[in-house]
Design a protein around this motif. Structure first.
Motif, mmCIF file in Angstrom:
data_model
loop_
_atom_site.group_PDB
_atom_site.id
_atom_site.type_symbol
_atom_site.label_atom_id
_atom_site.label_comp_id
_atom_site.label_asym_id
_atom_site.label_seq_id
_atom_site.Cartn_x
_atom_site.Cartn_y
_atom_site.Cartn_z
ATOM 1 N N UNK A 148 16.842 -27.617 -5.159
ATOM 2 C CA UNK A 148 15.989 -27.892 -4.087
ATOM 3 C C UNK A 148 16.682 -28.993 -3.210
ATOM 4 N N UNK A 149 17.511 -29.833 -3.868
ATOM 5 C CA UNK A 149 18.266 -31.034 -3.265
ATOM 6 C C UNK A 149 19.426 -30.313 -2.391
ATOM 7 N N UNK A 150 19.973 -29.509 -2.992
ATOM 8 C CA UNK A 150 21.118 -28.412 -2.533
ATOM 9 C C UNK A 150 20.584 -27.777 -1.085
ATOM 10 N N UNK A 151 19.568 -27.322 -1.281
ATOM 11 C CA UNK A 151 18.869 -26.688 -0.172
ATOM 12 C C UNK A 151 18.504 -27.776 1.134
ATOM 13 N N UNK A 152 18.148 -28.952 0.781
ATOM 14 C CA UNK A 152 17.802 -29.933 1.940
ATOM 15 C C UNK A 152 19.178 -30.263 2.594
ATOM 16 N N UNK A 153 20.196 -30.564 1.712
ATOM 17 C CA UNK A 153 21.516 -30.401 2.408
ATOM 18 C C UNK A 153 22.103 -29.319 3.252
ATOM 19 N N UNK A 157 34.467 -30.277 17.633
ATOM 20 C CA UNK A 157 34.094 -29.934 16.332
ATOM 21 C C UNK A 157 34.187 -31.090 15.432
ATOM 22 N N UNK A 158 35.007 -31.967 15.847
ATOM 23 C CA UNK A 158 34.863 -33.085 14.734
ATOM 24 C C UNK A 158 33.692 -34.031 14.977
ATOM 25 N N UNK A 159 33.251 -33.941 16.190
ATOM 26 C CA UNK A 159 31.997 -34.872 16.422
ATOM 27 C C UNK A 159 30.959 -34.203 15.831
ATOM 28 N N UNK A 160 30.850 -33.129 15.739
ATOM 29 C CA UNK A 160 29.539 -32.354 15.247
ATOM 30 C C UNK A 160 29.561 -32.448 13.630
ATOM 31 N N UNK A 161 30.997 -32.237 12.975
ATOM 32 C CA UNK A 161 30.858 -32.491 11.666
ATOM 33 C C UNK A 161 30.718 -33.828 11.435
ATOM 34 N N UNK A 162 31.208 -34.883 12.147
ATOM 35 C CA UNK A 162 30.960 -36.189 11.808
ATOM 36 C C UNK A 162 29.307 -36.534 11.712
ATOM 37 N N UNK A 163 28.799 -35.703 12.659
ATOM 38 C CA UNK A 163 27.086 -36.095 12.710
ATOM 39 C C UNK A 163 26.354 -35.441 11.555
ATOM 40 N N UNK A 164 26.962 -34.113 10.964
ATOM 41 C CA UNK A 164 26.444 -33.402 9.944
ATOM 42 C C UNK A 164 26.684 -34.317 8.843
ATOM 43 N N UNK A 165 28.170 -35.020 8.439
ATOM 44 C CA UNK A 165 28.342 -35.698 7.391
ATOM 45 C C UNK A 165 27.535 -37.067 7.357
ATOM 46 N N UNK A 166 27.086 -37.700 8.635
ATOM 47 C CA UNK A 166 26.323 -38.811 8.643
ATOM 48 C C UNK A 166 25.076 -38.730 8.003
ATOM 49 N N UNK A 167 24.515 -37.409 8.351
ATOM 50 C CA UNK A 167 23.182 -37.085 7.934
ATOM 51 C C UNK A 167 23.218 -36.850 6.406
ATOM 52 N N UNK A 222 20.194 -27.296 4.799
ATOM 53 C CA UNK A 222 19.573 -27.168 6.128
ATOM 54 C C UNK A 222 20.168 -27.863 7.021
ATOM 55 N N UNK A 223 20.843 -29.130 6.709
ATOM 56 C CA UNK A 223 21.516 -29.911 7.699
ATOM 57 C C UNK A 223 22.736 -29.341 8.314
ATOM 58 N N UNK A 224 23.416 -28.428 7.380
ATOM 59 C CA UNK A 224 24.483 -27.737 8.051
ATOM 60 C C UNK A 224 24.122 -26.626 8.770
ATOM 61 N N UNK A 225 23.141 -25.830 8.494
ATOM 62 C CA UNK A 225 22.450 -24.739 9.090
ATOM 63 C C UNK A 225 22.069 -25.074 10.628
ATOM 64 N N UNK A 226 21.619 -26.163 10.894
ATOM 65 C CA UNK A 226 21.157 -26.629 12.017
ATOM 66 C C UNK A 226 22.407 -26.476 13.110
ATOM 67 N N UNK A 227 23.555 -26.719 12.692
ATOM 68 C CA UNK A 227 24.803 -26.390 13.268
ATOM 69 C C UNK A 227 25.768 -25.412 13.442
ATOM 70 N N UNK A 228 25.075 -24.588 12.626
ATOM 71 C CA UNK A 228 26.381 -23.540 12.232
ATOM 72 C C UNK A 228 26.701 -22.623 13.043
ATOM 73 N N UNK A 229 25.654 -22.183 14.164
ATOM 74 C CA UNK A 229 25.934 -21.281 15.128
ATOM 75 C C UNK A 229 26.805 -22.107 16.240
ATOM 76 N N UNK A 230 26.544 -23.282 16.485
ATOM 77 C CA UNK A 230 27.374 -23.767 17.671
ATOM 78 C C UNK A 230 28.887 -23.924 17.017
ATOM 79 N N UNK A 231 28.934 -24.557 15.725
ATOM 80 C CA UNK A 231 30.445 -24.461 15.179
ATOM 81 C C UNK A 231 30.959 -23.239 15.180
ATOM 82 N N UNK A 232 30.515 -22.175 14.702
ATOM 83 C CA UNK A 232 31.213 -20.907 14.707
ATOM 84 C C UNK A 232 31.860 -20.409 15.976
ATOM 85 N N UNK A 233 30.780 -20.791 17.109
ATOM 86 C CA UNK A 233 31.352 -20.277 18.505
ATOM 87 C C UNK A 233 32.827 -21.355 18.643
ATOM 88 N N UNK A 234 32.741 -22.452 18.238
ATOM 89 C CA UNK A 234 33.775 -23.502 18.852
ATOM 90 C C UNK A 234 35.071 -23.103 17.768
#
Length: 387
Positions: free
Chosen positions: A121-126, A163-173, A128-140
């Protein structure tokens, strides 16, 4: 009556003694799957040399695995050859001791539904943060690949920054999630993935924030070793030795041979676009300060094709720099499939290199001045050393 009571008590005592003790680490995984009726599905967890493998037959769309784990464990349920990524179907998830279920839809092995596992369940929470940006990252990433193929260095760098900016945002979350879940095994495992993106102070603070149970579990052992290595390359520490074959000479070269000079250590690769983009600026600084005692010590991630590093250096006009290889050995089978690697002679490990380019500036006494992040920082540090 007393005899009857005594006999009953003895019978109860023998019955209690004959029962098997309950294993607090036992788990039962009941699964459903919409294919492979009558065939085996497989289970794997652990590490090479200390792994567990098991199989179960699918009957009426169901299968079951039983075992014992001392702590939350990341497992793989799969069909096929786990060593052959082209011919294996698999899913990974966390399990805890107890009763668990998993539902697998073979149309999408990644979208499994797991119940009974707080760790998953904890893994799913993390996730979900990645999935929010997945489509945008795939395009980039597609745009970045196209820019590289078109040799569009400027476009590549601009996309890379996004890409670095988005990944930094994901990582911070997710870092915030880690801080609020000090006893989470999935959070601790995530730290093993991001430790290379953090400096010494931040990594140490994150590590210290985990519970004693997590620290003693072994999951953060590599992180602890990384923190120790990072401490060794903090400003003021003696620079770890670097040695290797001289790509533009017959003899080997060593960093310590240039004590008395200011040295920029540059970890790079011929295929690394940002590395190559930074070379003109480094070359300009070399021409400016070389006669005053400035050297550039390049460590190429080109052990499998050193001729490409030589070719790139000639094209970039950096053959006057000192050039060697990192020393990573990669093993493949007769068909060229990856079989593993040997890092025992990998000199980049001493500087905690996880991305390219990575640069360190060394003073005349052989001590670390700074890890260089920008051209402007390098300009300023050199100006101070050569004032």
């Amino acid at each position: 009556m007393k005899k009857l009571i005594s006999l009953a008590a003895v019978a109860l005592l023998f019955a209690a003694c004959s029962q098997k003790p309950v294993d607090p680490n036992a788990f039962t995984l009941n699964g459903t799957i919409n294919a492979y009726e009558g065939e085996e599905v497989c289970l794997y967890y652990g590490t090479p040399g200390n792994e567990t493998n098991d199989t179960a037959v699918v009957k009426d769309g169901k299968f079951q695995f039983k075992g014992s784990i001392e702590k939350p464990t990341y497992i793989i349920v799969y069909k096929g050859d786990l060593k052959d990524y082209q011919n294996v179907k698999y899913t990974r998830f966390w399990i805890n001791p107890g009763q668990l279920t998993v539902a697998i839809d073979t149309a999408n092995w990644e979208q499994v539904v797991v119940t009974g596992s707080p760790s998953n369940d904890e893994q799913n929470e993390m996730d979900a943060i990645h999935k929010e940006f997945a489509e945008q990252l795939n395009t980039l990433y597609e745009q970045k690949k196209a820019a590289q193929e078109a040799d569009d260095q400027q476009g590549y760098m601009a996309i890379d920054e996004q890409i670095e900016s988005i990944n930094k945002n994901i990582e911070d979350c997710i870092v915030e999630f880690m801080k609020s879940h000090p006893n989470s095994y999935p959070a601790a495992q995530y730290m093993t993935f991001i430790v290379g993106n953090k400096g010494y102070e931040e990594n140490k603070a994150l590590y210290d924030g985990f519970s004693d149970e997590i620290k003693q579990s072994g999951i953060l052992d590599e992180v602890k070793a990384e923190i120790t290595a990072l401490e060794n390359v903090q400003p003021g520490h003696e620079a770890p030795e670097l040695e290797g074959p001289n790509l533009f000479g017959k003899d080997s070269i060593r960093l310590s041979d240039y004590r008395g000079k200011v040295v920029l250590v540059d970890f790079w690769a011929s295929w690394c676009v940002p590395c190559r983009a930074s070379m003109p600026h480094v070359l300009a600084l070399y021409k400016k300060y070389h006669t005053k005692g400035f050297e550039v010590f390049c460590v190429a991630d080109n052990d499998s094709n050193p001729e490409e590093a030589v070719k790139a250096a000639k094209k970039d006009g950096t053959t006057a720099f000192l050039h060697t290889l990192r020393g990573l050995q990669v093993f493949t089978d007769a068909d060229g499939k990856f079989q593993g690697y040997d890092k025992s002679k990998d000199i980049s490990e001493r500087y905690c290199v996880h991305y390219l380019p990575t640069k360190y500036l060394i003073d005349r006494e052989g001590r670390i001045v700074a890890k260089i992040e920008t051209d402007e920082q390098l300009d300023a540090e050199l100006a101070k050393l050569f004032k």
